[in-house]
Design an enzyme around this catalytic site. Structure first.
Site, PDB file in Angstrom:
ATOM      1  N   ASP A 148       0.812  -1.214   0.000  1.00  0.00           N
ATOM      2  CA  ASP A 148       0.000   0.000   0.000  1.00  0.00           C
ATOM      3  C   ASP A 148       0.846   1.264   0.000  1.00  0.00           C
ATOM      4  O   ASP A 148       2.077   1.211   0.198  1.00  0.00           O
ATOM      5  CB  ASP A 148      -0.957   0.002   1.207  1.00  0.00           C
ATOM      6  CG  ASP A 148      -0.287  -0.475   2.508  1.00  0.00           C
ATOM      7  OD1 ASP A 148       0.955  -0.345   2.625  1.00  0.00           O
ATOM      8  OD2 ASP A 148      -1.001  -0.972   3.380  1.00  0.00           O
ATOM      9  N   ASP A 172      -7.378  -3.198  14.357  1.00  0.00           N
ATOM     10  CA  ASP A 172      -8.764  -3.463  13.948  1.00  0.00           C
ATOM     11  C   ASP A 172      -8.871  -4.672  13.008  1.00  0.00           C
ATOM     12  O   ASP A 172      -9.926  -4.913  12.438  1.00  0.00           O
ATOM     13  CB  ASP A 172      -9.365  -2.218  13.281  1.00  0.00           C
ATOM     14  CG  ASP A 172      -8.598  -1.774  12.039  1.00  0.00           C
ATOM     15  OD1 ASP A 172      -7.633  -2.475  11.637  1.00  0.00           O
ATOM     16  OD2 ASP A 172      -8.958  -0.741  11.455  1.00  0.00           O
ATOM     17  N   HIS A 227      -7.116  -5.121  10.202  1.00  0.00           N
ATOM     18  CA  HIS A 227      -6.838  -4.887   8.774  1.00  0.00           C
ATOM     19  C   HIS A 227      -5.545  -5.583   8.341  1.00  0.00           C
ATOM     20  O   HIS A 227      -4.630  -5.788   9.140  1.00  0.00           O
ATOM     21  CB  HIS A 227      -6.827  -3.396   8.413  1.00  0.00           C
ATOM     22  CG  HIS A 227      -5.684  -2.587   8.927  1.00  0.00           C
ATOM     23  ND1 HIS A 227      -5.812  -1.280   9.331  1.00  0.00           N
ATOM     24  CD2 HIS A 227      -4.368  -2.885   9.090  1.00  0.00           C
ATOM     25  CE1 HIS A 227      -4.641  -0.817   9.707  1.00  0.00           C
ATOM     26  NE2 HIS A 227      -3.751  -1.774   9.577  1.00  0.00           N
ATOM     27  N   GLU A 233      -9.567  -2.155   5.659  1.00  0.00           N
ATOM     28  CA  GLU A 233     -10.200  -1.907   6.947  1.00  0.00           C
ATOM     29  C   GLU A 233     -11.431  -2.798   7.114  1.00  0.00           C
ATOM     30  O   GLU A 233     -11.942  -3.360   6.125  1.00  0.00           O
ATOM     31  CB  GLU A 233     -10.600  -0.424   7.028  1.00  0.00           C
ATOM     32  CG  GLU A 233      -9.421   0.544   6.904  1.00  0.00           C
ATOM     33  CD  GLU A 233      -8.556   0.631   8.164  1.00  0.00           C
ATOM     34  OE1 GLU A 233      -8.470  -0.365   8.918  1.00  0.00           O
ATOM     35  OE2 GLU A 233      -7.960   1.700   8.381  1.00  0.00           O
TER      36      GLU A 233
HETATM   37  P1  PGA Z   1       2.201  -1.719  12.637  1.00  0.00           P
HETATM   38  O1  PGA Z   1       0.986  -1.727  11.620  1.00  0.00           O
HETATM   39  O2  PGA Z   1       3.139  -2.733  12.138  1.00  0.00           O
HETATM   40  O3  PGA Z   1       2.778  -0.339  12.547  1.00  0.00           O
HETATM   41  O4  PGA Z   1       1.620  -2.048  13.969  1.00  0.00           O
HETATM   42  C1  PGA Z   1       0.482  -2.951  11.204  1.00  0.00           C
HETATM   43  C2  PGA Z   1      -0.601  -2.698  10.184  1.00  0.00           C
HETATM   44  O5  PGA Z   1      -1.270  -1.661  10.273  1.00  0.00           O
HETATM   45  O6  PGA Z   1      -0.767  -3.535   9.296  1.00  0.00           O
END
Ligand code: PGA
Length: 262
Positions: free
Chosen positions: A67, A136, A138, A143
């Site tokens: 992304d 959450d 994702h 999301e």
């Molecule tokens: P993080 O994010 O590794 O910064 O905790 C994980 C994600 O949002 O996929």
């Protein structure tokens, strides 16, 4: 799903790096799907170390990142282009022409998303997709409520994700973009192998729901239960809410020799 519980994020990152390195050694022209965020940092550190100390060669590897934020140019310090340069590409020998990250500045976003999907197909698909998981649930920036069949497209970040990621923007929530281009859940599911990492107590609920809960768009990572070759590497705090964690430990401790991760 294979659940690998490790004592620390560092140990988890080393296991993940070994899984990736084994693929790179056995298939030097493999296609890696890569992730950003705090979670894969230990993995990238170990891969960089292997490149320097052991000659792990990325010269024929192709990469696709999950992304990018819409509206951030590649040179923006908080873009995922910049993140990848800082933590991985700047330290290994993946040829620039083989690095793919969605263009967050594309004028025609749907066309950029279609181009990205076509580039993955042209590369013969992703061999291994590295993933983090959001608090959450994702994966990528898919999301909750994301279609489980979705392909690369624009998504609007939840306020929770924006707040989670504000730390990368000096804690300034106002600087965090609202939109991103992300591979879809369907794009991720099409990769031949997935390797999801989760570290820390704040991921425990999302991990338990993804691994042991029902498959639901409310936790997009739960779709990985339908992937034929999915591994999930967690540290102890992230594993704390898995009801079967003793079984997962036992499985990992009793693997046949040929299945062990060197
Ligand atoms: P993080 O994010 O590794 O910064 O905790 C994980 C994600 O949002 O996929």
């Amino acid at each position: 799903m294979e659940i690998i519980i490790q004592p620390t994020p560092e140990a988890g990152g080393i296991i993940a790096a070994r899984i990736i390195a084994k693929l790179v050694r056995t298939k030097p022209d493999c296609v890696l799907g890569l992730a950003t965020g705090s979670t894969p940092l230990a993995t990238y550190r170990e891969l960089v170390r292997m490149h320097h100390d052991e000659g792990l060669d990325f010269s024929r590897v192709t990469t696709f990142n999950l992304d990018e934020y819409v509206g951030l140019p590649p040179e923006h310090p908080h873009s995922y282009h910049a993140f990848m340069d800082e933590h991985f590409f700047g330290h290994v020998n993946v040829p620039r022409a083989r690095i793919h990250i969605p263009d967050g500045m594309a004028r025609d976003v749907p066309a950029e998303c279609a181009r990205y999907e076509a580039a993955i197909v042209a590369a013969a698909g992703i061999d291994l997709q590295l993933l983090g998981i959001g608090t959450d649930g994702h994966i990528g920036f898919n999301e909750p409520s994301s279609s489980l069949a979705s392909r690369t497209r624009i998504k609007t970040l939840t306020e929770r994700t924006r707040a989670d990621n504000a730390r990368f923007f000096g804690g300034d929530l106002a600087q965090v973009p609202f939109h991103c281009i992300t591979m879809g859940v369907g794009t991720i599911m099409a990769s031949r192998e997935v390797l999801m990492l989760a570290f820390g107590a704040r991921k425990a609920d999302a991990v338990a729901a993804a691994v042991e809960g029902p498959i639901t768009a409310m936790n997009p990572a739960s779709m990985l239960q339908m992937h034929a070759v999915a591994k999930c590497v967690v540290d102890e705090p992230a594993a704390a809410k898995l009801s079967r964690r003793d079984y997962y430990r036992w499985v990992f401790a009793n693997k046949p020799d040929w299945q062990r991760i060197a």
